[in-house]
Design a protein around this motif. Structure first.
Motif, PDB file in Angstrom:
ATOM      1  N   ILE A  20       1.007  -0.822   0.527  1.00 42.69           N
ATOM      2  CA  ILE A  20      -0.656   0.098  -0.093  1.00 42.69           C
ATOM      3  C   ILE A  20       0.581   1.218   0.052  1.00 42.69           C
ATOM      4  CG2 ILE A  20      -1.238   0.898   1.036  1.00 42.69           C
ATOM      5  CD1 ILE A  20      -2.783  -0.155   1.791  1.00 42.69           C
ATOM      6  N   ILE A  21       1.487   1.752  -0.762  1.00 37.49           N
ATOM      7  CA  ILE A  21       1.773   2.630  -1.596  1.00 37.49           C
ATOM      8  C   ILE A  21       2.775   3.816  -2.264  1.00 37.49           C
ATOM      9  CG2 ILE A  21       0.321   3.716  -2.496  1.00 37.49           C
ATOM     10  CD1 ILE A  21      -1.524   3.387  -1.307  1.00 37.49           C
ATOM     11  N   ALA A  22       2.287   3.959  -2.443  1.00 40.37           N
ATOM     12  CA  ALA A  22       2.448   4.730  -3.665  1.00 40.37           C
ATOM     13  C   ALA A  22       4.209   5.258  -3.510  1.00 40.37           C
ATOM     14  CB  ALA A  22       2.191   6.176  -3.892  1.00 40.37           C
ATOM     15  N   PHE A  23       4.488   5.011  -4.404  1.00 40.47           N
ATOM     16  CA  PHE A  23       5.547   5.225  -4.142  1.00 40.47           C
ATOM     17  C   PHE A  23       6.515   6.289  -5.463  1.00 40.47           C
ATOM     18  CE2 PHE A  23       9.576   3.306  -7.728  1.00 40.47           C
ATOM     19  CZ  PHE A  23      10.208   4.293  -6.997  1.00 40.47           C
ATOM     20  N   ILE A  24       7.156   6.059  -6.768  1.00 41.78           N
ATOM     21  CA  ILE A  24       7.924   7.913  -7.270  1.00 41.78           C
ATOM     22  C   ILE A  24       7.798   7.502  -8.206  1.00 41.78           C
ATOM     23  CG2 ILE A  24       9.596   7.356  -5.518  1.00 41.78           C
ATOM     24  CD1 ILE A  24      11.531   6.494  -7.032  1.00 41.78           C
ATOM     25  N   ILE A  25       6.880   6.814  -8.945  1.00 41.26           N
ATOM     26  CA  ILE A  25       7.592   6.562 -10.260  1.00 41.26           C
ATOM     27  C   ILE A  25       6.717   5.781 -10.991  1.00 41.26           C
ATOM     28  CG2 ILE A  25       9.333   7.476 -12.634  1.00 41.26           C
ATOM     29  CD1 ILE A  25      10.522   6.726  -9.814  1.00 41.26           C
ATOM     30  N   VAL A  26       6.308   6.511 -12.520  1.00 41.24           N
ATOM     31  CA  VAL A  26       5.006   5.409 -13.584  1.00 41.24           C
ATOM     32  C   VAL A  26       5.413   5.390 -15.090  1.00 41.24           C
ATOM     33  CG1 VAL A  26       3.717   5.723 -14.248  1.00 41.24           C
ATOM     34  CG2 VAL A  26       3.785   5.388 -12.336  1.00 41.24           C
ATOM     35  N   THR A  27       4.522   5.718 -16.159  1.00 41.18           N
ATOM     36  CA  THR A  27       4.649   5.032 -17.114  1.00 41.18           C
ATOM     37  C   THR A  27       5.991   6.377 -18.080  1.00 41.18           C
ATOM     38  OG1 THR A  27       2.857   6.349 -18.077  1.00 41.18           O
ATOM     39  CG2 THR A  27       2.961   5.031 -17.699  1.00 41.18           C
ATOM     40  N   PHE A  76      16.490   0.104  -4.574  1.00 44.44           N
ATOM     41  CA  PHE A  76      15.611   0.085  -3.804  1.00 44.44           C
ATOM     42  C   PHE A  76      14.720  -2.020  -4.402  1.00 44.44           C
ATOM     43  CE2 PHE A  76      15.439   4.590  -2.502  1.00 44.44           C
ATOM     44  CZ  PHE A  76      15.388   4.457  -2.074  1.00 44.44           C
ATOM     45  N   ARG A  77      15.821  -2.089  -5.064  1.00 46.30           N
ATOM     46  CA  ARG A  77      16.056  -3.025  -6.814  1.00 46.30           C
ATOM     47  C   ARG A  77      14.384  -2.816  -7.068  1.00 46.30           C
ATOM     48  NH1 ARG A  77      16.075  -8.334  -3.126  1.00 46.30           N
ATOM     49  NH2 ARG A  77      16.437  -9.115  -5.053  1.00 46.30           N
ATOM     50  N   ILE A  78      13.862  -1.604  -7.751  1.00 44.32           N
ATOM     51  CA  ILE A  78      12.981  -1.343  -8.150  1.00 44.32           C
ATOM     52  C   ILE A  78      13.520  -1.012  -9.896  1.00 44.32           C
ATOM     53  CG2 ILE A  78      11.391   0.716  -8.753  1.00 44.32           C
ATOM     54  CD1 ILE A  78      10.703  -1.750  -6.411  1.00 44.32           C
ATOM     55  N   ASP A  79      12.771  -1.289 -11.166  1.00 44.86           N
ATOM     56  CA  ASP A  79      13.248  -1.095 -12.249  1.00 44.86           C
ATOM     57  C   ASP A  79      11.967  -1.031 -12.902  1.00 44.86           C
ATOM     58  OD1 ASP A  79      12.633  -3.531 -12.555  1.00 44.86           O
ATOM     59  OD2 ASP A  79      15.127  -4.850 -13.032  1.00 44.86           O
ATOM     60  N   GLY A  80      11.939  -0.761 -14.058  1.00 45.64           N
ATOM     61  CA  GLY A  80      10.814  -1.123 -14.965  1.00 45.64           C
ATOM     62  C   GLY A  80       9.893   0.275 -14.991  1.00 45.64           C
ATOM     63  N   ILE A  81      10.558   1.582 -14.568  1.00 45.70           N
ATOM     64  CA  ILE A  81       9.928   2.564 -14.689  1.00 45.70           C
ATOM     65  C   ILE A  81      10.018   3.344 -15.445  1.00 45.70           C
ATOM     66  CG2 ILE A  81       9.223   4.687 -13.254  1.00 45.70           C
ATOM     67  CD1 ILE A  81       8.625   1.868 -10.721  1.00 45.70           C
ATOM     68  N   LYS A  82       8.598   3.849 -16.243  1.00 45.34           N
ATOM     69  CA  LYS A  82       8.478   4.164 -17.296  1.00 45.34           C
ATOM     70  C   LYS A  82       7.823   5.532 -17.319  1.00 45.34           C
ATOM     71  CE  LYS A  82       7.138  -0.018 -19.497  1.00 45.34           C
ATOM     72  NZ  LYS A  82       6.014  -0.893 -20.516  1.00 45.34           N
ATOM     73  N   PRO A  83       9.099   6.247 -17.106  1.00 48.95           N
ATOM     74  CA  PRO A  83       8.485   7.719 -16.943  1.00 48.95           C
ATOM     75  C   PRO A  83       7.147   8.137 -18.688  1.00 48.95           C
ATOM     76  CG  PRO A  83      10.735   8.212 -16.833  1.00 48.95           C
ATOM     77  CD  PRO A  83      10.405   6.715 -17.494  1.00 48.95           C
ATOM     78  N   THR A  84       6.113   9.446 -17.914  1.00 49.68           N
ATOM     79  CA  THR A  84       5.099   9.634 -19.026  1.00 49.68           C
ATOM     80  C   THR A  84       5.761  10.035 -20.606  1.00 49.68           C
ATOM     81  OG1 THR A  84       3.721  10.302 -17.504  1.00 49.68           O
ATOM     82  CG2 THR A  84       3.222  11.120 -19.647  1.00 49.68           C
TER      83      THR A  84
END
Length: 481
Positions: A20-27, A76-84
């Motif tokens: 539950i929630i929200a992190f930092i980045i998206v498409t 943070f072992r995060i990938d695949g974030i796609k900025p707009t």
């Protein structure tokens, strides 16, 4: 409520709900521009948030002079974030991730061959310089994460949500390549999530799927739309839209000969737990539901509660604070135009939040940025839908087996309040097969913990309590024979 870098000040919507929630980045969709220099490739840099060093990697692609980018945060072992959108003009690189609340802007230094600029997320501003190449950090695999080769069958799959024209990419694991097996579809919490539900250095769904598959239960997990290898726009989607994505997963599984069609079920974590009944009530092909840290009250009531328990600062008058929080929600959920809501909400937040943040010593520019971010987040389709959605309305329609697990130290979704809501709805609907269990000393991610607070998640080596894993698999195995 899943904040990777964290905001200094949090109000009710900064902490929405989902893993539950929200992190930092998206498409990420590109913006066309024409330049003499090709900046395609990996660009990485380090910055600091307090004492924490954070590594960013942006992979930029150039397709006919139109740029797009994908962002990773290895720390943070995060990938695949796609900025707009991504643009490069007059030596200035702009990576716009407004759909997830971030932005990077840097100017190219030809002498040092690097971009020099700032990364912004809400009220947070970090200096960040980017050089060519992908930075590497030491492997931080958690003890419970499986190591290949796995003792079961694994397949990369792609299926379509035809109605939304969204391609969803995921991983299907089955006990063996031969045979027919029951399958659970995993549904992630709020915010853009990959198929492993990677968060705070943990891969919750990878550990869960590994455990279930070893127990004889197949698992399908997939990247949220607009994230990882899935297409679509996460930032414009609602809980109902995510339910359609899961329905598409059910439809896909029905096309396979290695699936026991009588035993296709759903396991939803956090927001995934309120997506699950929306899916099950739209099809006869779902045979069971497992709810992990699911809510049982309306989005409005959850948000009001979280605005007080998770905000990170004290107020002089809690009654007035709640009253103003509810007024903000009433504005957001009104039938007025988006522009009217935006203006009215800005006026209210300035009257309501600005005095509080000023009294806490927050700089004016930070307050302005925070309020602006709050307005933008509040008027998004997800927020407006979520605040008006009461999962109890869907739970009471369920006539299939339901298992609901919550941790006693979950600080994001209170076990007693929400399990009461779920139980009352199932009783009202005359459901004959349900189990509701509060597990001692477990947090929102079902880790054995001390406090249950969000800043503790990363410090814990355990990804998923073996006790919780066994509760899930034991319950399922009795219902998929």
């Amino acid at each position: 409520m899943l904040k990777y870098l964290g905001m200094e000040y949090n109000t009710q919507k900064t902490k929405k709900m989902k893993t539950i929630i929200a992190f930092i980045i998206v498409t990420s969709i590109s913006i066309a521009s024409v330049f003499s220099q090709d900046i395609s490739g990996d660009w990485s840099g380090k910055t600091k948030r307090g004492d924490k060093e954070i590594i960013f990697v942006f992979t930029i692609k150039n397709d006919n002079n139109s740029y797009s980018s994908t962002m990773a945060v290895p720390t943070f072992r995060i990938d695949g974030i796609k900025p707009t959108a991504t643009s490069f003009k007059n030596d200035t690189l702009i990576i716009d991730g407004s759909n997830v609340g971030m932005k990077y802007e840097g100017v190219y230094n030809k002498g040092l061959k690097q971009f020099e600029g700032t990364y912004k997320e809400g009220a947070i501003v970090l200096s960040l310089n980017l050089k060519r190449g992908a930075a590497k950090i030491a492997d931080s695999r958690r003890p419970q994460e499986p190591i290949k080769p796995y003792p079961y069958y694994e397949e990369e799959v792609v299926f379509m949500n035809q109605g939304a024209n969204v391609s969803l990419s995921g991983t299907l694991t089955l006990p063996s390549k031969k045979g027919k097996y029951p399958v659970a579809i995993l549904i992630s919490g709020s915010g853009p999530q990959d198929r492993d539900e990677s968060y705070m250095g943990h891969k919750t769904f990878l550990v869960l799927s590994d455990h279930l598959t070893r127990q004889g239960i197949g698992v399908l997990r997939f990247d949220d739309r607009g994230h990882g290898q899935s297409t679509g726009d996460f930032g414009t989607a609602t809980t109902a839209d995510f339910a359609k994505d899961v329905l598409s997963a059910v439809t896909y599984l029905k096309t396979r000969k290695d699936i026991d069609l009588k035993h296709i079920g759903l396991i939803g974590h956090s927001e995934g737990g309120i997506i699950a009944p929306l899916v099950a009530n739209q099809t006869k092909d779902v045979s069971f539901i497992v709810l992990l840290a699911s809510t049982g009250v309306s989005g409005t009531e959850l948000s009001v509660r979280q605005s007080k328990t998770l905000r990170g600062f004290a107020v002089k008058d809690e009654v007035t604070y709640e009253k103003n929080t509810r007024k903000a929600i009433a504005i957001v959920t009104s039938n007025k135009s988006t522009e009217e809501i935006k203006k009215e909400l800005a006026v209210h937040y300035n009257a309501f939040l600005r005095p509080i943040l000023t009294s806490l010593g927050a700089p004016e520019k930070n307050i302005n940025a925070f309020i602006d971010n709050q307005v933008k987040t509040s008027i998004k389709p997800w927020s407006r839908y979520f605040l008006q959605y009461n999962p109890a309305d869907e739970f009471k329609k369920l006539q299939i087996p339901v298992l609901s697990l919550n941790g006693s130290k979950d600080t994001q979704v209170d076990a007693k309040i929400n399990q009461t809501g779920i139980k009352n709805a199932l009783i009202k609907g005359n459901n004959k097969d349900y189990k509701i269990l509060e597990l001692e000393n477990l947090n929102h991610f079902f880790q054995e913990c001390e406090t249950g607070k969000m800043n503790e998640y990363r410090k814990i080596d355990q990804t998923f309590s073996p006790i919780a894993l066994k509760e899930i698999s034991d319950w399922l195995l009795k219902r998929v024979k």
